[in-house]
Design a protein around this motif. Structure first.
Motif, PDB file in Angstrom:
ATOM      1  N   ILE A   8       5.798 -21.302  12.999  1.00 45.01           N
ATOM      2  CA  ILE A   8       7.055 -20.647  13.336  1.00 45.01           C
ATOM      3  C   ILE A   8       6.977 -20.205  14.785  1.00 45.01           C
ATOM      4  O   ILE A   8       5.992 -19.594  15.201  1.00 45.01           O
ATOM      5  CB  ILE A   8       7.308 -19.420  12.441  1.00 45.01           C
ATOM      6  CG1 ILE A   8       7.377 -19.831  10.962  1.00 45.01           C
ATOM      7  CG2 ILE A   8       8.602 -18.707  12.850  1.00 45.01           C
ATOM      8  CD1 ILE A   8       7.401 -18.648  10.006  1.00 45.01           C
ATOM      9  N   VAL A   9       7.995 -20.534  15.554  1.00 42.51           N
ATOM     10  CA  VAL A   9       8.074 -20.026  16.927  1.00 42.51           C
ATOM     11  C   VAL A   9       9.138 -18.938  16.973  1.00 42.51           C
ATOM     12  O   VAL A   9      10.128 -18.981  16.240  1.00 42.51           O
ATOM     13  CB  VAL A   9       8.373 -21.148  17.946  1.00 42.51           C
ATOM     14  CG1 VAL A   9       7.185 -22.098  18.029  1.00 42.51           C
ATOM     15  CG2 VAL A   9       9.632 -21.912  17.601  1.00 42.51           C
ATOM     16  N   TYR A  10       8.920 -17.963  17.846  1.00 43.68           N
ATOM     17  CA  TYR A  10       9.783 -16.790  17.900  1.00 43.68           C
ATOM     18  C   TYR A  10      10.258 -16.554  19.324  1.00 43.68           C
ATOM     19  O   TYR A  10       9.448 -16.359  20.231  1.00 43.68           O
ATOM     20  CB  TYR A  10       9.011 -15.573  17.385  1.00 43.68           C
ATOM     21  CG  TYR A  10       9.829 -14.312  17.208  1.00 43.68           C
ATOM     22  CD1 TYR A  10      11.054 -14.330  16.560  1.00 43.68           C
ATOM     23  CD2 TYR A  10       9.348 -13.098  17.678  1.00 43.68           C
ATOM     24  CE1 TYR A  10      11.792 -13.161  16.374  1.00 43.68           C
ATOM     25  CE2 TYR A  10      10.070 -11.914  17.496  1.00 43.68           C
ATOM     26  CZ  TYR A  10      11.298 -11.961  16.843  1.00 43.68           C
ATOM     27  OH  TYR A  10      12.024 -10.803  16.657  1.00 43.68           O
ATOM     28  N   TYR A  48       8.559 -10.429   8.938  1.00 35.62           N
ATOM     29  CA  TYR A  48       8.013 -11.537   9.708  1.00 35.62           C
ATOM     30  C   TYR A  48       6.727 -11.082  10.379  1.00 35.62           C
ATOM     31  O   TYR A  48       6.667 -10.009  10.989  1.00 35.62           O
ATOM     32  CB  TYR A  48       9.013 -12.005  10.762  1.00 35.62           C
ATOM     33  CG  TYR A  48       8.460 -12.990  11.762  1.00 35.62           C
ATOM     34  CD1 TYR A  48       7.777 -14.138  11.345  1.00 35.62           C
ATOM     35  CD2 TYR A  48       8.609 -12.792  13.131  1.00 35.62           C
ATOM     36  CE1 TYR A  48       7.260 -15.036  12.266  1.00 35.62           C
ATOM     37  CE2 TYR A  48       8.107 -13.681  14.058  1.00 35.62           C
ATOM     38  CZ  TYR A  48       7.427 -14.806  13.618  1.00 35.62           C
ATOM     39  OH  TYR A  48       6.904 -15.699  14.523  1.00 35.62           O
ATOM     40  N   SER A  49       5.668 -11.885  10.228  1.00 32.57           N
ATOM     41  CA  SER A  49       4.375 -11.586  10.836  1.00 32.57           C
ATOM     42  C   SER A  49       3.818 -12.845  11.475  1.00 32.57           C
ATOM     43  O   SER A  49       3.942 -13.949  10.924  1.00 32.57           O
ATOM     44  CB  SER A  49       3.402 -11.064   9.771  1.00 32.57           C
ATOM     45  OG  SER A  49       2.105 -10.880  10.319  1.00 32.57           O
ATOM     46  N   SER A  50       3.202 -12.695  12.639  1.00 32.10           N
ATOM     47  CA  SER A  50       2.597 -13.817  13.352  1.00 32.10           C
ATOM     48  C   SER A  50       1.236 -13.410  13.881  1.00 32.10           C
ATOM     49  O   SER A  50       1.107 -12.368  14.539  1.00 32.10           O
ATOM     50  CB  SER A  50       3.509 -14.250  14.510  1.00 32.10           C
ATOM     51  OG  SER A  50       2.945 -15.341  15.209  1.00 32.10           O
ATOM     52  N   GLY A  74      -1.802 -24.650  10.180  1.00 32.34           N
ATOM     53  CA  GLY A  74      -0.489 -25.247   9.982  1.00 32.34           C
ATOM     54  C   GLY A  74      -0.437 -26.359   8.973  1.00 32.34           C
ATOM     55  O   GLY A  74       0.605 -26.993   8.790  1.00 32.34           O
ATOM     56  N   ASN A  75      -1.556 -26.613   8.286  1.00 34.09           N
ATOM     57  CA  ASN A  75      -1.592 -27.699   7.306  1.00 34.09           C
ATOM     58  C   ASN A  75      -1.168 -27.281   5.906  1.00 34.09           C
ATOM     59  O   ASN A  75      -0.925 -28.133   5.050  1.00 34.09           O
ATOM     60  CB  ASN A  75      -3.006 -28.295   7.246  1.00 34.09           C
ATOM     61  CG  ASN A  75      -3.383 -29.011   8.527  1.00 34.09           C
ATOM     62  OD1 ASN A  75      -2.606 -29.811   9.040  1.00 34.09           O
ATOM     63  ND2 ASN A  75      -4.557 -28.719   9.059  1.00 34.09           N
ATOM     64  N   ASP A  96       1.326 -17.433  10.072  1.00 37.11           N
ATOM     65  CA  ASP A  96       2.749 -17.119  10.176  1.00 37.11           C
ATOM     66  C   ASP A  96       3.271 -16.878   8.775  1.00 37.11           C
ATOM     67  O   ASP A  96       2.956 -17.645   7.847  1.00 37.11           O
ATOM     68  CB  ASP A  96       3.553 -18.271  10.795  1.00 37.11           C
ATOM     69  CG  ASP A  96       3.260 -18.488  12.261  1.00 37.11           C
ATOM     70  OD1 ASP A  96       3.321 -17.505  13.020  1.00 37.11           O
ATOM     71  OD2 ASP A  96       2.994 -19.646  12.646  1.00 37.11           O
ATOM     72  N   VAL A  97       4.088 -15.855   8.607  1.00 36.36           N
ATOM     73  CA  VAL A  97       4.718 -15.609   7.298  1.00 36.36           C
ATOM     74  C   VAL A  97       6.050 -14.920   7.533  1.00 36.36           C
ATOM     75  O   VAL A  97       6.163 -14.027   8.374  1.00 36.36           O
ATOM     76  CB  VAL A  97       3.800 -14.780   6.364  1.00 36.36           C
ATOM     77  CG1 VAL A  97       3.391 -13.466   6.995  1.00 36.36           C
ATOM     78  CG2 VAL A  97       4.446 -14.561   5.006  1.00 36.36           C
TER      79      VAL A  97
END
Length: 212
Positions: A8-10, A48-50, A74-75, A96-97
């Motif tokens: 996820i990009v923010y 949202y958490s990164s 990312g898999n 990412d969540v």
């Protein structure tokens, strides 16, 4: 695809971008818009958490009943019913969540979502899901264009995911945010934010799912 790495990009606030612009900036191979956000401040307004940092800790509303968690570089993408008491644990379990919803499928079973107006009205819908082979699916359903793209209810989204053989799936932010992009086709669907049946009607969204 399981051969790509998902994340996820923010891009919040003044940095906010359309799905295609965020994808291009990230050298993505495919992208779809993310979860719900504050349309005035252009920041995430549901959990949202990164990289272990919780960026937003609240639950927007009852429709946000699930989470999408990404780990293993990312898999692996996990889609499950969410629990706000576990937000801190999610932030350490996943790179990412993000919370979203309603949940459409869990372990191949259609979720029993309430028959409220949001769920039973046909809207443009964005979906992320997984199948038993570990493939990650991004699905955009056009809507608000009568006779061309009529949208879908949440129940119809669940059945569409079943038809494609998905095992787990969740609804993302739809409506004018709905946008699916690849570098070869550009914007694949017909975003409705400009009220025109073309590919130019993208809305700026702060969270975007990409794979590359």
């Amino acid at each position: 695809s399981s051969k790509l790495s998902t994340s996820i990009v923010y891009y919040p606030g003044s940095a906010c971008k359309t799905t295609s612009a965020a994808a291009k900036a990230s050298n993505a191979s495919v992208a779809i818009n993310g979860s719900y956000f504050n349309t005035s401040t252009l920041v995430a307004n549901t959990f949202y958490s990164s990289n272990g940092t919780i960026i937003c800790s609240k639950v927007l509303d009852a429709r946000n009943n699930g989470i999408v968690g990404i780990k293993d570089n990312g898999n692996t993408v996990d889609i499950q019913v969410g629990n706000s008491a576990l937000f801190k644990r999610y932030s350490t379990t996943y790179t990412d969540v993000i919370a979203s919803g309603p949940v459409l499928l869990i372990d191949g079973m259609v979720s029993n979502n309430p028959l409220d107006e949001f769920n039973t009205t046909s809207h443009p819908r964005s979906i992320i899901g997984t199948d038993k082979l570990g493939n990650i699916w991004m699905i955009a359903i056009d809507g608000r264009f009568s006779g061309k793209g009529d949208g879908a209810t949440i129940g119809e989204c669940s059945l569409i995911c079943k038809y494609f053989g998905l095992d787990n799936a969740i609804n993302l932010d739809g409506g004018g945010s709905c946008s699916l992009w690849t570098p070869t086709t550009g914007v694949m669907n017909h975003p409705c934010d400009n009220n025109k049946w073309d590919h130019a009607g993208e809305r700026k969204v702060p969270t975007v799912f990409i794979a590359k």
